[in-house]
Scaffold this motif. Structure first.
Motif, PDB file in Angstrom:
ATOM      1  N   LYS A  67      17.538 -14.226 -10.395  1.00  0.00           N
ATOM      2  CA  LYS A  67      17.689 -15.668 -10.561  1.00  0.00           C
ATOM      3  C   LYS A  67      18.661 -16.205  -9.518  1.00  0.00           C
ATOM      4  N   LEU A  68      18.317 -17.356  -8.979  1.00  0.00           N
ATOM      5  CA  LEU A  68      19.207 -18.029  -8.040  1.00  0.00           C
ATOM      6  C   LEU A  68      20.132 -18.950  -8.833  1.00  0.00           C
ATOM      7  N   ASN A  82      14.820 -19.492   1.678  1.00  0.00           N
ATOM      8  CA  ASN A  82      14.102 -18.631   2.627  1.00  0.00           C
ATOM      9  C   ASN A  82      13.923 -17.214   2.069  1.00  0.00           C
ATOM     10  N   LYS A  83      14.932 -16.722   1.336  1.00  0.00           N
ATOM     11  CA  LYS A  83      14.799 -15.410   0.702  1.00  0.00           C
ATOM     12  C   LYS A  83      13.657 -15.408  -0.306  1.00  0.00           C
ATOM     13  N   VAL A  84      13.533 -16.494  -1.054  1.00  0.00           N
ATOM     14  CA  VAL A  84      12.450 -16.609  -2.030  1.00  0.00           C
ATOM     15  C   VAL A  84      11.104 -16.671  -1.311  1.00  0.00           C
ATOM     16  N   LEU A  99      10.915 -18.255 -10.483  1.00  0.00           N
ATOM     17  CA  LEU A  99      10.457 -19.503  -9.879  1.00  0.00           C
ATOM     18  C   LEU A  99      11.206 -20.726 -10.392  1.00  0.00           C
ATOM     19  N   ASP A 100      11.641 -20.712 -11.641  1.00  0.00           N
ATOM     20  CA  ASP A 100      12.406 -21.844 -12.165  1.00  0.00           C
ATOM     21  C   ASP A 100      13.746 -21.985 -11.448  1.00  0.00           C
ATOM     22  N   ALA A 141      15.191 -25.031  -9.018  1.00  0.00           N
ATOM     23  CA  ALA A 141      16.532 -25.602  -9.168  1.00  0.00           C
ATOM     24  C   ALA A 141      17.289 -25.553  -7.840  1.00  0.00           C
ATOM     25  N   MET A 142      17.101 -24.477  -7.083  1.00  0.00           N
ATOM     26  CA  MET A 142      17.761 -24.366  -5.785  1.00  0.00           C
ATOM     27  C   MET A 142      17.181 -25.377  -4.802  1.00  0.00           C
TER      28      MET A 142
END
Length: 111
Positions: free
Chosen positions: A5-6, A44-46, A55-56, A60-61
């Protein structure tokens, strides 16, 4: 397999402090720029490995990145306006003399 999670909290904190620092001649662009850079790097990492991230939290990021970008633009515009205003008055020395006059006038009116 649990997805990573980010956490956009740091981005939001830097961006909001950057907005508050806008009052100091637009110097909040430093913090807002850092917030935007952090969010951009995380997104970019995602994009490179979407299966490893939630993905949620990525959404948010992305929202935090937009907030940081808006605050960055506000700060840059205010910085440009501050530089223009100082130059239009005749430079830094004239600007500081004017500020000193205003402070002295305020002190005379108080006492």
């Amino acid at each position: 397999m649990e997805k990573e999670k980010l956490n956009p909290a740091l981005v939001y904190v830097l961006a909001i402090i950057g907005l508050l620092c806008c009052c100091f001649g637009g110097l909040g662009f430093i913090l807002a720029g850092a917030a935007y850079f952090i969010a951009h790097t995380q997104i970019n990492k995602v994009a490179d490995n979407p299966d490893a991230y939630d993905l949620d939290s990525a959404k948010a990021m992305k929202t935090a990145k937009i907030v940081a970008l808006v605050i960055l633009i506000i700060n840059i515009l205010y910085l440009a306006w501050s530089i223009y205003s100082i130059q239009a008055m005749g430079g830094w020395d004239v600007y500081m003399e004017k500020i000193t006059e205003i402070i002295e006038e305020a002190q005379r009116n108080q006492g």
